[in-house]
Write a protein that holds these residues in place. Structure first.
Motif, PDB file in Angstrom:
ATOM      1  N   PRO A 105       0.814  -1.223   0.000  1.00  0.00           N
ATOM      2  CA  PRO A 105       0.000   0.000   0.000  1.00  0.00           C
ATOM      3  C   PRO A 105       0.843   1.266   0.000  1.00  0.00           C
ATOM      4  N   TYR A 106       2.031   1.226   0.631  1.00  0.00           N
ATOM      5  CA  TYR A 106       2.887   2.422   0.674  1.00  0.00           C
ATOM      6  C   TYR A 106       3.346   2.822  -0.725  1.00  0.00           C
ATOM      7  N   MET A 107       3.955   1.875  -1.457  1.00  0.00           N
ATOM      8  CA  MET A 107       4.454   2.214  -2.778  1.00  0.00           C
ATOM      9  C   MET A 107       3.310   2.420  -3.764  1.00  0.00           C
ATOM     10  N   GLY A 108       2.205   1.682  -3.566  1.00  0.00           N
ATOM     11  CA  GLY A 108       1.041   1.911  -4.415  1.00  0.00           C
ATOM     12  C   GLY A 108       0.520   3.322  -4.248  1.00  0.00           C
ATOM     13  N   ALA A 109       0.344   3.741  -2.985  1.00  0.00           N
ATOM     14  CA  ALA A 109      -0.137   5.099  -2.710  1.00  0.00           C
ATOM     15  C   ALA A 109       0.872   6.145  -3.173  1.00  0.00           C
TER      16      ALA A 109
ATOM     17  N   ALA B 251      12.056  20.658 -10.218  1.00  0.00           N
ATOM     18  CA  ALA B 251      11.347  21.053  -8.994  1.00  0.00           C
ATOM     19  C   ALA B 251       9.995  20.365  -8.894  1.00  0.00           C
ATOM     20  N   GLY B 252       9.312  20.195 -10.027  1.00  0.00           N
ATOM     21  CA  GLY B 252       8.014  19.526 -10.011  1.00  0.00           C
ATOM     22  C   GLY B 252       8.132  18.083  -9.577  1.00  0.00           C
ATOM     23  N   ASP B 253       9.162  17.375 -10.086  1.00  0.00           N
ATOM     24  CA  ASP B 253       9.385  15.979  -9.688  1.00  0.00           C
ATOM     25  C   ASP B 253       9.642  15.875  -8.187  1.00  0.00           C
ATOM     26  N   ALA B 254      10.499  16.775  -7.672  1.00  0.00           N
ATOM     27  CA  ALA B 254      10.851  16.744  -6.251  1.00  0.00           C
ATOM     28  C   ALA B 254       9.641  17.039  -5.378  1.00  0.00           C
ATOM     29  N   ALA B 255       8.859  18.062  -5.748  1.00  0.00           N
ATOM     30  CA  ALA B 255       7.684  18.440  -4.948  1.00  0.00           C
ATOM     31  C   ALA B 255       6.659  17.320  -4.923  1.00  0.00           C
ATOM     32  N   ALA B 256       6.415  16.700  -6.074  1.00  0.00           N
ATOM     33  CA  ALA B 256       5.466  15.588  -6.126  1.00  0.00           C
ATOM     34  C   ALA B 256       5.952  14.430  -5.265  1.00  0.00           C
ATOM     35  N   GLY B 257       7.266  14.174  -5.282  1.00  0.00           N
ATOM     36  CA  GLY B 257       7.835  13.110  -4.462  1.00  0.00           C
ATOM     37  C   GLY B 257       7.675  13.369  -2.979  1.00  0.00           C
ATOM     38  N   VAL B 258       7.843  14.630  -2.556  1.00  0.00           N
ATOM     39  CA  VAL B 258       7.709  14.992  -1.144  1.00  0.00           C
ATOM     40  C   VAL B 258       6.284  14.761  -0.653  1.00  0.00           C
ATOM     41  N   VAL B 259       5.304  15.317  -1.349  1.00  0.00           N
ATOM     42  CA  VAL B 259       3.902  15.206  -0.921  1.00  0.00           C
ATOM     43  C   VAL B 259       3.452  13.745  -0.923  1.00  0.00           C
ATOM     44  N   ALA B 260       3.806  13.022  -1.980  1.00  0.00           N
ATOM     45  CA  ALA B 260       3.411  11.613  -2.072  1.00  0.00           C
ATOM     46  C   ALA B 260       4.032  10.794  -0.943  1.00  0.00           C
ATOM     47  N   ALA B 261       5.289  11.071  -0.616  1.00  0.00           N
ATOM     48  CA  ALA B 261       5.983  10.314   0.432  1.00  0.00           C
ATOM     49  C   ALA B 261       5.365  10.556   1.800  1.00  0.00           C
ATOM     50  N   VAL B 262       5.054  11.810   2.125  1.00  0.00           N
ATOM     51  CA  VAL B 262       4.482  12.144   3.432  1.00  0.00           C
ATOM     52  C   VAL B 262       3.120  11.473   3.615  1.00  0.00           C
ATOM     53  N   ALA B 263       2.286  11.552   2.584  1.00  0.00           N
ATOM     54  CA  ALA B 263       0.953  10.959   2.680  1.00  0.00           C
ATOM     55  C   ALA B 263       1.029   9.441   2.832  1.00  0.00           C
ATOM     56  N   ALA B 264       1.856   8.797   2.018  1.00  0.00           N
ATOM     57  CA  ALA B 264       1.931   7.337   2.045  1.00  0.00           C
ATOM     58  C   ALA B 264       2.605   6.826   3.316  1.00  0.00           C
ATOM     59  N   LYS B 265       3.673   7.485   3.754  1.00  0.00           N
ATOM     60  CA  LYS B 265       4.415   7.032   4.941  1.00  0.00           C
ATOM     61  C   LYS B 265       3.563   7.104   6.208  1.00  0.00           C
TER      62      LYS B 265
ATOM     63  N   LEU C 272       9.146  11.050   8.628  1.00  0.00           N
ATOM     64  CA  LEU C 272       8.640  11.957   7.589  1.00  0.00           C
ATOM     65  C   LEU C 272       9.740  12.905   7.127  1.00  0.00           C
ATOM     66  N   MET C 273      10.576  13.346   8.080  1.00  0.00           N
ATOM     67  CA  MET C 273      11.705  14.203   7.714  1.00  0.00           C
ATOM     68  C   MET C 273      12.649  13.467   6.769  1.00  0.00           C
ATOM     69  N   LYS C 274      12.758  12.164   6.950  1.00  0.00           N
ATOM     70  CA  LYS C 274      13.612  11.345   6.080  1.00  0.00           C
ATOM     71  C   LYS C 274      12.908  11.004   4.776  1.00  0.00           C
ATOM     72  N   ALA C 275      11.629  10.584   4.865  1.00  0.00           N
ATOM     73  CA  ALA C 275      10.912  10.104   3.684  1.00  0.00           C
ATOM     74  C   ALA C 275      10.749  11.197   2.643  1.00  0.00           C
ATOM     75  N   ALA C 276      10.443  12.410   3.089  1.00  0.00           N
ATOM     76  CA  ALA C 276      10.210  13.495   2.136  1.00  0.00           C
ATOM     77  C   ALA C 276      11.448  13.786   1.286  1.00  0.00           C
ATOM     78  N   PRO C 277      12.604  14.116   1.898  1.00  0.00           N
ATOM     79  CA  PRO C 277      13.779  14.378   1.052  1.00  0.00           C
ATOM     80  C   PRO C 277      14.281  13.127   0.326  1.00  0.00           C
ATOM     81  N   ALA C 278      14.170  11.961   0.971  1.00  0.00           N
ATOM     82  CA  ALA C 278      14.656  10.736   0.333  1.00  0.00           C
ATOM     83  C   ALA C 278      13.911  10.460  -0.963  1.00  0.00           C
ATOM     84  N   ASN C 279      12.589  10.565  -0.914  1.00  0.00           N
ATOM     85  CA  ASN C 279      11.809  10.310  -2.120  1.00  0.00           C
ATOM     86  C   ASN C 279      11.941  11.427  -3.140  1.00  0.00           C
TER      87      ASN C 279
END
Length: 337
Positions: free
Chosen positions: A199-203, A228-242, A301-308
């Motif tokens: 569910p994490y990677m799916g979300a 910047a768009g790729d990075a921003a999308a990765g941050v929001v998606a990571a926070v929600a899924a994590k 979340l501090m890790k997941a956002a920048p990591a993704n």
């Protein structure tokens, strides 16, 4: 993905995807390694400074008491040095390289298979559903393939220095686990890992694919050219899924350090669990309350956002470079014919 509207899975050959995914995992891991060590230490802690009975208890056995990301970092730096923040980095780098390569390869393959299915069946594709299925499949496949490295990373991050050190190096860790726990020892906690990662990677991929057009527009032409768009999308998606799957991640970490070495890590009082996801969740709820299931969420979340963000940004940039180099090579060959 390019501004021409190509989707992630349509770009690049299989080898280009493997190289780009592995490079993205390598860079992202090194940057967020300290946050990962802090997260693991907090997740394994079954006590908290907010516990009014903490100093009346006698089951801490001399283990440290952590509270908060920065204080935990300072504690590790003071007692274990700078290298303490990169404990387990060798198996972790191997994990992230292999995981990144396997994840993006599986995501691309699953997405292409789904597209062919839609074409053959005549069923209209549903982008968000397809992204979720492809992401879940990719996460499960990559997790299963690389899981022993994940377990080794956790155990190295959980151990102390000097006489408290459980494993001296990667080779000795593999040898000791194989001898004392057998092959099954390398897969402790695989159940909650798979339950969590699907569910994490799916979300994550569903959110990422859905957000990219929006963040790309918000970033503008200059921001999009910089990724910047790729990075921003990765941050929001990571926070929600994590946030959604975090309790299962905590359960996985607790189960990974079970076995004959359980009482030898930095936390001397890690409870014993039988490996069952449901019973482990029930035990944590009964003994630590709901807050116990979310220990380390903030730093996670501090890790997941920048990591993704770093992973997706690096993946897209490296993949585009590889494609461009391949195109230039083909044009040169054609020009010389």
């Amino acid at each position: 993905m390019s501004g021409k509207g190509k989707r992630l899975q349509d770009e690049g050959t299989r080898m280009q995807v493997v190289v780009a995914g592995g490079t993205a995992g390598l860079i992202a891991r090194f940057i967020v390694a300290p946050l990962d060590v802090v997260k693991i230490r907090l997740q394994l802690q079954s006590h908290s400074l907010s516990d009014p009975l903490l100093f009346a208890r006698r089951d801490l056995n001399g283990g440290p008491v952590y509270k908060g990301t920065l204080p935990t970092m300072r504690h590790i730096l003071r007692h274990e040095g700078v290298t303490g923040l990169w404990k387990g980095n060798v198996p972790a780098e191997l994990l992230y390289v292999c995981y990144g390569a396997a994840q993006f390869t599986a995501y691309r393959a699953t997405s292409i298979a789904l597209e062919r299915f839609h074409e053959a069946s005549g069923i209209a594709p549903k982008p968000h559903v397809d992204s979720f299925v492809a992401g879940a499949s990719a996460g499960a496949a990559a997790t299963a393939v690389t899981y022993p490295l994940d377990l080794l990373r956790t155990r190295f991050a959980a151990q102390g220095n000097g006489p408290d050190r459980v494993y001296t190096n990667l080779r000795s860790a593999v040898r000791d686990i194989a001898r004392d726990e057998g092959i099954r020892g390398f897969f402790r906690g695989l159940g909650p890992a798979l339950i969590q990662i699907a569910p994490y990677m799916g979300a994550f991929f569903a959110c990422y694919e859905g957000l990219k057009p929006v963040t790309g527009q918000l970033a503008g032409q200059v921001g999009q050219s910089l990724g910047a768009g790729d990075a921003a999308a990765g941050v929001v998606a990571a926070v929600a899924a994590k946030t959604f799957v975090f309790p299962l991640d905590l359960v996985r970490k607790r189960i990974q350090v079970q076995g004959p070495t359980r009482n030898r890590y930095v936390h001397k009082n890690i409870p014993a669990y039988d490996g069952s996801v449901v019973r482990t969740l029930q035990t944590i709820l009964r003994t630590e309350g709901m807050r116990g299931l979310y220990r380390g969420l903030t730093v996670s979340l501090m890790k997941a956002a920048p990591a993704n963000a770093i992973t997706m940004w690096t993946y897209e940039r490296v993949l585009h470079i590889l494609i461009r180099l391949d195109d230039d090579k083909k044009h040169t060959i054609q020009a010389n014919l």
